[in-house]
Design a protein around this motif. Structure first.
Motif, PDB file in Angstrom:
ATOM      1  N   ILE A  30      25.812 -60.322 -25.752  1.00 45.14           N
ATOM      2  CA  ILE A  30      25.685 -60.976 -27.148  1.00 45.14           C
ATOM      3  C   ILE A  30      24.510 -61.899 -27.253  1.00 45.14           C
ATOM      4  N   TYR A  31      24.459 -62.614 -26.044  1.00 42.37           N
ATOM      5  CA  TYR A  31      23.381 -63.920 -26.131  1.00 42.37           C
ATOM      6  C   TYR A  31      21.844 -63.509 -25.515  1.00 42.37           C
ATOM      7  N   GLY A  32      21.827 -62.524 -24.833  1.00 46.61           N
ATOM      8  CA  GLY A  32      20.567 -62.008 -24.346  1.00 46.61           C
ATOM      9  C   GLY A  32      20.261 -62.734 -22.861  1.00 46.61           C
TER      10      GLY A  32
ATOM     11  N   PHE B 279      36.788 -66.672 -36.985  1.00 48.78           N
ATOM     12  CA  PHE B 279      37.018 -68.303 -36.476  1.00 48.78           C
ATOM     13  C   PHE B 279      35.701 -68.803 -36.597  1.00 48.78           C
ATOM     14  N   ARG B 280      34.543 -68.045 -36.225  1.00 48.67           N
ATOM     15  CA  ARG B 280      33.289 -68.270 -36.231  1.00 48.67           C
ATOM     16  C   ARG B 280      32.761 -68.515 -37.727  1.00 48.67           C
ATOM     17  N   LYS B 281      33.466 -67.983 -38.613  1.00 43.35           N
ATOM     18  CA  LYS B 281      33.030 -68.396 -39.879  1.00 43.35           C
ATOM     19  C   LYS B 281      33.009 -69.623 -40.514  1.00 43.35           C
TER      20      LYS B 281
ATOM     21  N   GLY C 249      25.050 -77.427 -27.438  1.00 43.04           N
ATOM     22  CA  GLY C 249      26.313 -77.659 -27.098  1.00 43.04           C
ATOM     23  C   GLY C 249      26.708 -76.795 -26.150  1.00 43.04           C
ATOM     24  N   PRO C 250      28.196 -76.786 -25.985  1.00 41.85           N
ATOM     25  CA  PRO C 250      28.836 -76.335 -24.622  1.00 41.85           C
ATOM     26  C   PRO C 250      28.594 -74.891 -24.436  1.00 41.85           C
ATOM     27  N   ASN C 251      28.335 -74.799 -23.217  1.00 43.19           N
ATOM     28  CA  ASN C 251      28.197 -73.272 -22.495  1.00 43.19           C
ATOM     29  C   ASN C 251      26.644 -72.705 -22.802  1.00 43.19           C
ATOM     30  N   LEU C 252      26.014 -73.384 -23.509  1.00 42.91           N
ATOM     31  CA  LEU C 252      24.798 -73.069 -23.723  1.00 42.91           C
ATOM     32  C   LEU C 252      23.752 -73.185 -22.425  1.00 42.91           C
ATOM     33  N   ASP C 253      24.171 -73.955 -21.663  1.00 43.50           N
ATOM     34  CA  ASP C 253      23.773 -74.116 -20.090  1.00 43.50           C
ATOM     35  C   ASP C 253      23.786 -72.878 -19.480  1.00 43.50           C
TER      36      ASP C 253
ATOM     37  N   VAL D  13      21.651 -74.630 -36.090  1.00 39.04           N
ATOM     38  CA  VAL D  13      21.161 -73.225 -35.664  1.00 39.04           C
ATOM     39  C   VAL D  13      22.211 -72.443 -34.523  1.00 39.04           C
ATOM     40  N   HIS D  14      21.977 -71.052 -34.679  1.00 35.98           N
ATOM     41  CA  HIS D  14      22.905 -70.309 -33.808  1.00 35.98           C
ATOM     42  C   HIS D  14      22.211 -69.179 -33.515  1.00 35.98           C
ATOM     43  N   LEU D  15      22.240 -68.757 -32.195  1.00 37.55           N
ATOM     44  CA  LEU D  15      21.611 -67.640 -31.726  1.00 37.55           C
ATOM     45  C   LEU D  15      21.911 -66.323 -32.335  1.00 37.55           C
ATOM     46  N   THR D  16      23.209 -66.165 -32.443  1.00 38.16           N
ATOM     47  CA  THR D  16      24.192 -65.061 -33.020  1.00 38.16           C
ATOM     48  C   THR D  16      24.480 -65.223 -34.349  1.00 38.16           C
ATOM     49  N   ASN D  17      24.579 -64.250 -35.210  1.00 40.90           N
ATOM     50  CA  ASN D  17      25.050 -64.264 -36.582  1.00 40.90           C
ATOM     51  C   ASN D  17      26.602 -64.741 -36.757  1.00 40.90           C
TER      52      ASN D  17
ATOM     53  N   THR E  56      22.998 -66.149 -18.225  1.00 39.95           N
ATOM     54  CA  THR E  56      24.145 -65.197 -17.568  1.00 39.95           C
ATOM     55  C   THR E  56      25.416 -64.896 -18.305  1.00 39.95           C
ATOM     56  N   ARG E  57      25.687 -65.673 -19.438  1.00 42.54           N
ATOM     57  CA  ARG E  57      26.892 -65.478 -20.089  1.00 42.54           C
ATOM     58  C   ARG E  57      26.642 -64.367 -21.136  1.00 42.54           C
ATOM     59  N   GLU E  58      27.666 -63.568 -21.178  1.00 45.05           N
ATOM     60  CA  GLU E  58      27.779 -62.546 -22.170  1.00 45.05           C
ATOM     61  C   GLU E  58      26.376 -62.062 -22.779  1.00 45.05           C
TER      62      GLU E  58
ATOM     63  N   ILE F 191      20.423 -78.662 -33.987  1.00 44.14           N
ATOM     64  CA  ILE F 191      21.610 -78.845 -33.017  1.00 44.14           C
ATOM     65  C   ILE F 191      22.100 -77.331 -33.309  1.00 44.14           C
ATOM     66  N   ASN F 192      22.323 -76.941 -32.279  1.00 48.39           N
ATOM     67  CA  ASN F 192      23.309 -75.719 -31.943  1.00 48.39           C
ATOM     68  C   ASN F 192      24.638 -76.228 -31.383  1.00 48.39           C
ATOM     69  N   PRO F 193      25.723 -76.486 -32.128  1.00 48.22           N
ATOM     70  CA  PRO F 193      27.073 -76.986 -31.753  1.00 48.22           C
ATOM     71  C   PRO F 193      27.729 -76.123 -30.787  1.00 48.22           C
ATOM     72  N   ALA F 194      27.598 -74.731 -30.739  1.00 47.70           N
ATOM     73  CA  ALA F 194      27.963 -73.856 -30.099  1.00 47.70           C
ATOM     74  C   ALA F 194      29.505 -73.829 -30.495  1.00 47.70           C
ATOM     75  N   ALA F 195      30.396 -73.735 -29.710  1.00 46.50           N
ATOM     76  CA  ALA F 195      31.808 -73.548 -30.222  1.00 46.50           C
ATOM     77  C   ALA F 195      32.520 -74.709 -31.031  1.00 46.50           C
ATOM     78  N   PHE F 196      31.862 -75.778 -30.719  1.00 43.13           N
ATOM     79  CA  PHE F 196      32.174 -77.410 -31.285  1.00 43.13           C
ATOM     80  C   PHE F 196      31.877 -76.961 -32.837  1.00 43.13           C
TER      81      PHE F 196
HETATM   82  C1  DQA Z   1      26.750 -69.935 -30.893  1.00 40.15           C
HETATM   83  C2  DQA Z   1      27.925 -69.164 -31.808  1.00 40.15           C
HETATM   84  C3  DQA Z   1      29.129 -69.787 -31.402  1.00 40.15           C
HETATM   85  O1  DQA Z   1      30.412 -69.352 -32.242  1.00 40.15           O
HETATM   86  C4  DQA Z   1      29.537 -69.713 -29.953  1.00 40.15           C
HETATM   87  O2  DQA Z   1      30.676 -70.501 -29.599  1.00 40.15           O
HETATM   88  C5  DQA Z   1      28.311 -70.311 -29.004  1.00 40.15           C
HETATM   89  C6  DQA Z   1      26.999 -69.909 -29.394  1.00 40.15           C
HETATM   90  C7  DQA Z   1      25.442 -69.056 -31.164  1.00 40.15           C
HETATM   91  O3  DQA Z   1      24.614 -69.696 -30.811  1.00 40.15           O
HETATM   92  O4  DQA Z   1      25.481 -68.038 -31.519  1.00 40.15           O
HETATM   93  O5  DQA Z   1      28.739 -70.657 -28.011  1.00 40.15           O
HETATM   94  O6  DQA Z   1      26.618 -71.162 -31.377  1.00 40.15           O
END
Ligand code: DQA
Length: 144
Positions: free
Chosen positions: A22-24, A110-112, A9-13, A99-103, A17-19, A73-78
């Motif tokens: 947090i994301y490695g 809001f991520r819960k 999903g979004p921002n995983l491209d 799936v999510h990279l982070t816990n 480089t992003r954070e 699917i990693n739907p990221a923020a969606f």
């Molecule tokens: C994410 C966790 C989401 O909360 C965040 O918005 C992401 C990445 C993860 O892979 O840890 O963009 O899905």
């Protein structure tokens, strides 16, 4: 041969480089390469897809129903916002692993909340790239 679509999903491209704290530091390209390698070893047919657009992700899920057996699917923020993406998961008619990279449970409140988890086959969160790799592993070993 099982056919698997991995959707990022979004921002995983911007992985790598992003954070980075947090994301490695692994890029999406490198992650996809590892996924293709592992899929080949496991005898899975794999396609990966990334979009920042909710509309495109929904369309990808609609198309997936016709050509794939599984979606990871990693739907990221969606994850935390999109009823439309949840409905598209259901519309695909496919078993979906979230799936999510982070816990997501150890971060902001809001991520819960996930609109996807209760309609997913399972959820893997917090194991970095292994969240994806273990999902592939499960698909490969799950009985037809
Ligand atoms: C994410 C966790 C989401 O909360 C965040 O918005 C992401 C990445 C993860 O892979 O840890 O963009 O899905």
């Amino acid at each position: 041969m099982k056919k698997v679509l991995v959707i990022h999903g979004p921002n995983l491209d911007a992985l790598g480089t992003r954070e980075r704290d947090i994301y490695g530091s692994i890029s999406l390209y490198e992650l996809d390469r590892l996924l293709y390698q592992r899929a080949e070893q496991l005898g899975l047919y794999l396609v990966t897809y990334q979009s920042n657009s909710e509309e495109d992700l929904i369309d990808a899920l609609h198309r997936a129903g016709k050509s794939f057996d599984w979606v990871i699917i990693n739907p990221a923020a969606f994850t935390h916002t999109s009823v439309a993406l949840r409905d598209a998961v259901l519309a695909s008619g496919l078993p979906v692993i979230e799936v999510h990279l982070t816990n997501v449970f150890s971060r902001e409140d809001f991520r819960k909340r996930s609109f996807i988890s209760d309609v997913a086959k399972g959820v893997i969160s917090g194991l970095g790239i292994y969240s994806y790799l273990l999902a592939l592993e499960f698909v490969a070993h799950e009985a037809e």
